[in-house]
Scaffold this motif. Sequence first.
Motif, mmCIF file in Angstrom:
data_model
loop_
_atom_site.group_PDB
_atom_site.id
_atom_site.type_symbol
_atom_site.label_atom_id
_atom_site.label_comp_id
_atom_site.label_asym_id
_atom_site.label_seq_id
_atom_site.Cartn_x
_atom_site.Cartn_y
_atom_site.Cartn_z
ATOM 1 N N ASP A 125 0.853 -1.183 0.000
ATOM 2 C CA ASP A 125 0.000 0.000 0.000
ATOM 3 C C ASP A 125 0.897 1.243 0.000
ATOM 4 O O ASP A 125 1.641 1.472 0.961
ATOM 5 N N GLY B 147 1.192 -1.923 4.941
ATOM 6 C CA GLY B 147 -0.042 -2.502 4.404
ATOM 7 C C GLY B 147 0.212 -3.355 3.177
ATOM 8 O O GLY B 147 1.043 -3.016 2.326
ATOM 9 N N TYR C 50 -6.845 -7.148 2.839
ATOM 10 C CA TYR C 50 -5.803 -6.202 3.222
ATOM 11 C C TYR C 50 -5.276 -6.609 4.588
ATOM 12 O O TYR C 50 -6.052 -6.891 5.510
ATOM 13 N N ASP D 241 -2.185 -5.476 7.513
ATOM 14 C CA ASP D 241 -1.056 -4.669 7.964
ATOM 15 C C ASP D 241 -0.081 -5.627 8.643
ATOM 16 O O ASP D 241 -0.400 -6.212 9.673
ATOM 17 N N HIS E 136 -5.272 -3.607 12.694
ATOM 18 C CA HIS E 136 -5.698 -2.600 11.714
ATOM 19 C C HIS E 136 -6.562 -3.263 10.644
ATOM 20 O O HIS E 136 -6.122 -4.192 9.951
ATOM 21 N N HIS F 42 -8.593 -2.435 7.281
ATOM 22 C CA HIS F 42 -8.638 -1.400 6.242
ATOM 23 C C HIS F 42 -10.026 -1.245 5.631
ATOM 24 O O HIS F 42 -10.486 -0.119 5.408
#
Length: 261
Positions: free
Chosen positions: A13, A19, A31, A33, A39, A41
């Motif tokens: 990302d 990411g 997605y 992290d 986290h 997304h």
Amino acid sequence: MESDTEVLEIVVDPARPTGRTLLADGVEQSYVDVADARHLHFEYVRRIAAVIELSAPPGRPLSTLHLGGGALTLPRWLAATRPGSAQRVVERHPGVVDLVRRRLPPVPPEVVVALGDARDAVTEAPAGAYDVVVGDVYRAARMPAHVAAVEFATQVARVLCPDGVYLVNLTDLPPLAHTRAQVATLRAVFADVCLLTDRRMLRGRRYGNVVLAGTLRPGRLPVRRLAARVAGDPVPGTVLHGATLDAFAADAWPVTDADLA
């Protein structure tokens, strides 16, 4: 990498160096992290997580069956927020499993990943085995028919414990006919059902995700707290339950295997 005619890749990302996004034919699927499993997304994943978080005492390990694994976003989050949760992930795509295993951090040992079909996995599971079942099963961007019927929902209900929760991620577009039918389908099996989504979806303004939650016990869903949580999300959402869900699905009928044959 190609798998089932799809080109699979994991990309960084550019807005978040830690990411990683799993793409299938260029379309975002998952997605993760790699530095912070907490986290989340995508907003629909946050909605699923909100139901799980608010439906059980904080930190309590939960026995969970994930139907569809992707990059293992939710299993990683659950392992981080509720350590010791026994989790089984069933993913049909060998290419996805291989790519995620090679390119992303390993999951804790209590997360078991298996190749297989979602309906077979549910049918073969023992009764009352799971606190949570998450359905996120797609083939060519569509929910396969064999996991969209009353008969499948009945099997999911069988493998849930009495206070268990079934969560389903749907994708739909106006006029949300698929979602309405799935609401009717879950309501034919579960005593309490609610819908969580972006308000714009209900206004017929966009294609996107809808999350359905179902429980065996009436009143089990923490609807008021869920409504407050999703309303405060960076992508504000809403919850339909009771009378508002009645109105939304008024003309819909449950889907059966016979309808899909």
